[in-house]
Design a protein around this motif. Structure first.
Motif, PDB file in Angstrom:
ATOM      1  N   THR A  65     -42.061 -13.923  -8.647  1.00  0.00           N
ATOM      2  CA  THR A  65     -40.650 -14.189  -8.361  1.00  0.00           C
ATOM      3  C   THR A  65     -39.892 -12.904  -8.083  1.00  0.00           C
ATOM      4  OG1 THR A  65     -40.216 -14.121 -10.723  1.00  0.00           O
ATOM      5  CG2 THR A  65     -40.660 -16.268  -9.751  1.00  0.00           C
ATOM      6  N   ARG A  66     -40.047 -11.909  -8.960  1.00  0.00           N
ATOM      7  CA  ARG A  66     -39.367 -10.633  -8.788  1.00  0.00           C
ATOM      8  C   ARG A  66     -40.270  -9.500  -9.226  1.00  0.00           C
ATOM      9  NH1 ARG A  66     -33.450 -10.685 -11.282  1.00  0.00           N
ATOM     10  NH2 ARG A  66     -33.459  -8.689 -10.158  1.00  0.00           N
TER      11      ARG A  66
ATOM     12  N   HIS B 202     -37.314  -4.519  -6.937  1.00  0.00           N
ATOM     13  CA  HIS B 202     -36.049  -5.154  -6.632  1.00  0.00           C
ATOM     14  C   HIS B 202     -34.894  -4.560  -7.410  1.00  0.00           C
ATOM     15  CE1 HIS B 202     -38.869  -8.166  -5.081  1.00  0.00           C
ATOM     16  NE2 HIS B 202     -37.870  -8.570  -4.303  1.00  0.00           N
ATOM     17  N   HIS B 203     -35.153  -3.672  -8.370  1.00  0.00           N
ATOM     18  CA  HIS B 203     -34.105  -3.113  -9.210  1.00  0.00           C
ATOM     19  C   HIS B 203     -33.843  -1.670  -8.773  1.00  0.00           C
ATOM     20  CE1 HIS B 203     -35.705  -6.424 -11.615  1.00  0.00           C
ATOM     21  NE2 HIS B 203     -34.507  -6.476 -12.192  1.00  0.00           N
TER      22      HIS B 203
ATOM     23  N   LYS C 151     -34.976  -9.351 -21.411  1.00  0.00           N
ATOM     24  CA  LYS C 151     -34.448 -10.633 -20.957  1.00  0.00           C
ATOM     25  C   LYS C 151     -33.088 -10.467 -20.287  1.00  0.00           C
ATOM     26  CE  LYS C 151     -33.639 -15.324 -22.626  1.00  0.00           C
ATOM     27  NZ  LYS C 151     -33.643 -16.224 -23.814  1.00  0.00           N
ATOM     28  N   LYS C 152     -32.279  -9.544 -20.828  1.00  0.00           N
ATOM     29  CA  LYS C 152     -30.953  -9.287 -20.269  1.00  0.00           C
ATOM     30  C   LYS C 152     -31.051  -8.673 -18.877  1.00  0.00           C
ATOM     31  CE  LYS C 152     -26.679  -6.813 -21.413  1.00  0.00           C
ATOM     32  NZ  LYS C 152     -26.021  -5.951 -22.441  1.00  0.00           N
ATOM     33  N   VAL C 153     -31.995  -7.740 -18.689  1.00  0.00           N
ATOM     34  CA  VAL C 153     -32.169  -7.084 -17.390  1.00  0.00           C
ATOM     35  C   VAL C 153     -32.836  -8.018 -16.397  1.00  0.00           C
ATOM     36  CG1 VAL C 153     -33.262  -5.117 -16.232  1.00  0.00           C
ATOM     37  CG2 VAL C 153     -32.199  -4.815 -18.471  1.00  0.00           C
ATOM     38  N   GLY C 154     -33.650  -8.947 -16.905  1.00  0.00           N
ATOM     39  CA  GLY C 154     -34.333  -9.887 -16.018  1.00  0.00           C
ATOM     40  C   GLY C 154     -35.752  -9.499 -15.702  1.00  0.00           C
ATOM     41  N   VAL C 155     -36.383  -8.737 -16.574  1.00  0.00           N
ATOM     42  CA  VAL C 155     -37.779  -8.342 -16.380  1.00  0.00           C
ATOM     43  C   VAL C 155     -38.538  -8.642 -17.672  1.00  0.00           C
ATOM     44  CG1 VAL C 155     -37.226  -6.553 -14.710  1.00  0.00           C
ATOM     45  CG2 VAL C 155     -37.284  -5.990 -17.148  1.00  0.00           C
ATOM     46  N   SER C 156     -39.831  -8.415 -17.624  1.00  0.00           N
ATOM     47  CA  SER C 156     -40.642  -8.606 -18.812  1.00  0.00           C
ATOM     48  C   SER C 156     -40.616  -7.359 -19.682  1.00  0.00           C
ATOM     49  CB  SER C 156     -42.082  -8.942 -18.423  1.00  0.00           C
ATOM     50  OG  SER C 156     -42.669  -7.847 -17.749  1.00  0.00           O
TER      51      SER C 156
END
Length: 512
Positions: free
Chosen positions: A112-113, A117-118, A142-147
């Motif tokens: 997905t990402r 992308h960051h 989780k806040k940043v959107g990564v593992s």
């Protein structure tokens, strides 16, 4: 692929060998079992085999293929997203479609990402947040959107793998060595207290739940009993700590727990066994329990009875050795030992045995003088008193003589060399009733073994298992009298076919 000739050769050989699949394959070295049977069925249906195999139709239609490609192109060109949204096709099939439709695309995205992308500023801010430790690494990722692994990968990218993963402040000064030693001692004491508490609770639960006197040895329990303890205490302690303390394997614990949770098919039998055991002075062993269960149409083997008795803690207490002696010396001539250890009798009132035994309770001493019939072990008469005098023996003898007053049978009455059986009053009663005297040899209790055996059963089943400290002498005499009546009327004997002496005589027609 096999040619037409190969397939025909296989089918013909299969028919020639009597449709034996293994023999055909062993001879040719091909094909598989299912393939050969399929060829034969096709040949049997068409009397021939097709020269070429028909092309397999595609699994997905052209319309489905176009829908998948449109979704891929309009939703970020992600293979995984398209597969989850449409439910088809497989990853390899969709990848082939994408490369065919979009030849300019060299790399196909399957996630997905990704980290690309960051922007670099966002990555640096995330690494700073990781070092500040205002929140956990999982929450920050989780806040940043990564593992979480991606977050640490950014840390390695900016600072290197050798950099620590945290910037917690070190203690400004070391603790006092004495304080550190006290802290270690406190931690050790807490561990010891926890272990002792676990052992105390295990022993207490074993005493209440399993009803066993372990003497502090938990390893003497069976795996089933250990599992019962863990199930009872798993809400207070971790099962792993209990397993370690009981030295029970996890596999054994789960196996026994599953067996316990199953419906117990012997539950009615257990209840009947406990009821019979309690109603009969807790003196029935597994043989008499099995015979008693037969009366209730419960037919199980003696091995099962023994196992269930062990699980229900139905144990008969062992006897204590203590004997009363009434020997006063050779005060009169002793008769011949006619019985001579032959305690078998073919009819009632043929051979009688007598003796005196002593019971010592807190309220005082009590003496029992019975007459036992060798025919079936029935107690013909008995006298109970607080003194082992001649009156006790004479009262018993008078009651026994009354039972044969209307009969011409005159039994042999056998006793030891006690003084009660050599006084003038006893001898006069024996002569008046025309009984035949017999005495054991000196210091030879085996010569009166059948009567001694009755005393042993009486004390093992009735006297030793109970606490008599609160009983008066009168109450105790009533209890002894009740036991002897139960012995004659209810208590079964395996030598009598699982019947009591009175039931045995009624079965033979000797009593109304």
């Amino acid at each position: 692929m096999h040619t037409y000739e190969d397939r025909m050769r296989a089918v013909e050989l299969y028919i020639q060998l009597g449709k034996r699949v293994r023999a055909t394959i062993r001879e040719l070295g091909y094909p598989t079992k299912n393939t050969l049977v399929g060829w034969y069925r096709e040949y049997e249906r068409r009397q021939d085999l097709p020269i070429g195999s028909a092309p397999r139709p595609p699994k997905f239609s052209e319309a489905q293929k176009q829908v998948a490609l449109e979704h891929y192109a309009s939703h970020g060109r992600c293979i995984s997203w398209t597969m989850r949204a449409l439910g088809y096709p497989g990853r390899a099939t969709l990848t082939a479609w994408v490369r065919e439709a979009f030849p300019e695309t060299r790399t196909v995205s399957t996630g997905t990402r990704g980290p690309g992308h960051h922007p670099a500023a966002a990555k640096q801010a995330a690494v700073v947040g990781l070092y500040c430790r205002e929140e956990s690494a999982e929450a920050l990722a989780k806040k940043v959107g990564v593992s979480r692994p991606t977050l640490y990968a950014w840390k390695n990218q900016f600072l290197g793998a050798e950099a620590p993963a945290t910037m917690r402040r070190k203690k400004s000064a070391a603790l006092d060595p004495e304080i550190e030693e006290l802290e270690r001692q406190r931690a050790a004491l807490q561990r010891d207290i926890r272990e002792l508490q676990i052992e105390h609770d295990l022993l207490k639960t074993a005493s209440e739940l399993i009803k066993k006197d372990l003497g502090g040895d938990l390893q003497s329990l069976t795996n089933r009993e250990k599992t019962m303890l863990i199930v009872a205490l798993k809400n207070q302690y971790r099962p792993s700590a209990l397993l370690m303390r009981l030295r029970l394997a996890r596999s054994s614990y789960f196996y026994q727990r599953a067996r316990i949770n199953l419906e117990d098919k012997y539950l009615p039998v257990r209840r009947a066994m406990v009821d019979i055991f309690e109603r009969n002075h807790r003196c029935y062993g597994y043989r008499r329990l099995a015979a008693s269960l037969t009366r209730y149409s419960i037919l199980i083997s003696e091995k099962v009875v023994r196992r269930l008795m062990k699980q229900e803690a139905l144990a008969v207490l062992k006897p204590k050795r203590r004997r009363y002696s009434s020997y006063l010396g050779e005060i009169s001539p002793a008769p011949e030992n006619i019985i001579n250890r032959d305690f078998q009798a073919s009819a009632p009132n043929e051979k009688w045995l007598t003796d005196i035994t002593e019971f010592q309770i807190r309220a005082g001493k009590v003496y029992l003088s019975p007459i036992i019939d060798c025919f079936d072990g029935m107690v013909i008469s008995w006298a109970i008193g607080t003194k082992p005098d001649a009156g006790l023996a004479n009262t018993m003898l008078d009651a026994a003589v009354e039972t044969i007053a209307d009969s011409k049978v005159r039994p042999i009455i056998h006793s030891d060399r006690g003084g009660h059986y050599r006084w003038l009053g006893w001898l006069e009663r024996i002569n008046a009733a025309k009984l035949v005297r017999s005495m054991s040899r000196k210091a030879s209790s085996q010569d009166n073994a059948a009567c001694e055996g009755f005393f042993g059963r009486l004390k093992t089943e009735f006297f030793y298992p109970r606490d008599w400290r609160a009983y008066t002498v009168t109450q105790f005499i009533d209890e002894v009298d009740a036991y002897i009546r139960w012995y004659n009327e209810t208590r079964i004997k395996m030598s009598l076919g699982g019947r009591s002496p009175i039931e045995y005589r009624r079965n033979l027609g000797l009593m109304p």
